[in-house]
Scaffold this motif. Structure first.
Motif, short mmCIF file in Angstrom:
data_model
loop_
_atom_site.label_atom_id
_atom_site.label_comp_id
_atom_site.label_asym_id
_atom_site.label_seq_id
_atom_site.Cartn_x
_atom_site.Cartn_y
_atom_site.Cartn_z
N GLY A 169 0.80 -1.22 0.00
CA GLY A 169 0.00 0.00 0.00
C GLY A 169 0.83 1.27 0.00
O GLY A 169 0.30 2.34 -0.15
N THR A 170 2.13 1.15 0.17
CA THR A 170 2.98 2.34 0.18
C THR A 170 4.14 2.19 -0.80
O THR A 170 5.12 2.89 -0.70
N THR A 219 7.34 3.08 -9.69
CA THR A 219 6.68 3.90 -10.69
C THR A 219 6.09 3.07 -11.81
O THR A 219 5.35 3.58 -12.62
N SER A 220 6.39 1.77 -11.86
CA SER A 220 5.88 0.93 -12.93
C SER A 220 4.49 0.40 -12.62
O SER A 220 3.89 -0.24 -13.47
N VAL A 221 3.96 0.67 -11.44
CA VAL A 221 2.64 0.18 -11.06
C VAL A 221 1.57 0.99 -11.77
O VAL A 221 1.60 2.22 -11.78
N ASN A 276 -2.18 8.04 -9.99
CA ASN A 276 -0.77 8.22 -9.65
C ASN A 276 -0.55 9.68 -9.28
O ASN A 276 -0.42 10.54 -10.13
N ASP A 277 -0.53 9.96 -7.98
CA ASP A 277 -0.39 11.34 -7.51
C ASP A 277 1.06 11.68 -7.15
O ASP A 277 1.33 12.73 -6.59
N GLY A 278 1.99 10.77 -7.45
CA GLY A 278 3.39 11.01 -7.17
C GLY A 278 3.81 10.63 -5.76
O GLY A 278 4.99 10.67 -5.43
N SER A 279 2.85 10.24 -4.93
CA SER A 279 3.17 9.91 -3.54
C SER A 279 3.66 8.47 -3.39
O SER A 279 4.29 8.14 -2.38
N GLY A 280 3.35 7.61 -4.35
CA GLY A 280 3.70 6.21 -4.25
C GLY A 280 2.67 5.37 -3.53
O GLY A 280 2.76 4.16 -3.48
N TYR A 281 1.66 6.01 -2.95
CA TYR A 281 0.62 5.28 -2.23
C TYR A 281 -0.31 4.55 -3.18
O TYR A 281 -0.56 5.00 -4.30
N VAL A 283 -5.60 1.12 -5.50
CA VAL A 283 -5.57 1.44 -6.93
C VAL A 283 -4.47 0.72 -7.67
O VAL A 283 -4.42 0.74 -8.90
N CYS A 284 -3.57 0.05 -6.94
CA CYS A 284 -2.51 -0.73 -7.58
C CYS A 284 -3.00 -2.12 -7.99
O CYS A 284 -2.40 -2.76 -8.83
N THR A 285 -4.10 -2.57 -7.38
CA THR A 285 -4.61 -3.92 -7.69
C THR A 285 -6.05 -3.89 -8.17
O THR A 285 -6.56 -4.92 -8.61
#
Length: 109
Positions: free
Chosen positions: A18-19, A23-25, A73-78, A100-102
């Motif tokens: 979750g954190t 950047t490829s996600v 993708n807000d740049g935070s990596g979350y 949002v990654c899955t």
């Protein structure tokens, strides 16, 4: 009136906690409106914030039966985001902690 929310997941490699800052996600999520009401405002905020930020739809709306793809993708990596849909009749639906990654699709119904 009952509004339900269906979340469909698609597992993508690279975001496990979750954190992740990878950047490829892919953080694109398709928002589907399967209600009988138009979504007039849609908010997606990093779950670590206490604010809804700006209306992602801007001057657009998401009519009943329509969908749109949003890049979270807000740049935070979350990966975890809270979603809020506001409908034309003034009601709203909130879904907290969407990964949002899955998750490939979120359907309001």
């Amino acid at each position: 009136k009952s509004m339900g929310l269906v979340v469909a997941g698609l597992l993508l490699v690279g975001c496990t906690d979750g954190t992740s800052s990878g950047t490829s996600v892919d953080r694109h999520v398709t928002i589907v409106n399967n209600t009988n009401s138009t979504i007039t405002n849609f908010y997606g905020s990093n779950a670590g914030t206490n604010s809804w930020e700006e209306d992602i739809l801007g001057s657009e709306v998401l009519s009943s039966g329509s969908s749109t793809s949003i890049d979270f993708n807000d740049g935070s990596g979350y990966c975890n985001f809270d979603f809020k849909a506001v409908f034309a009749d003034g009601t709203s639906s909130v879904d907290s902690g969407v990964d949002v990654c899955t998750t490939a699709t979120v359907t309001f119904q």
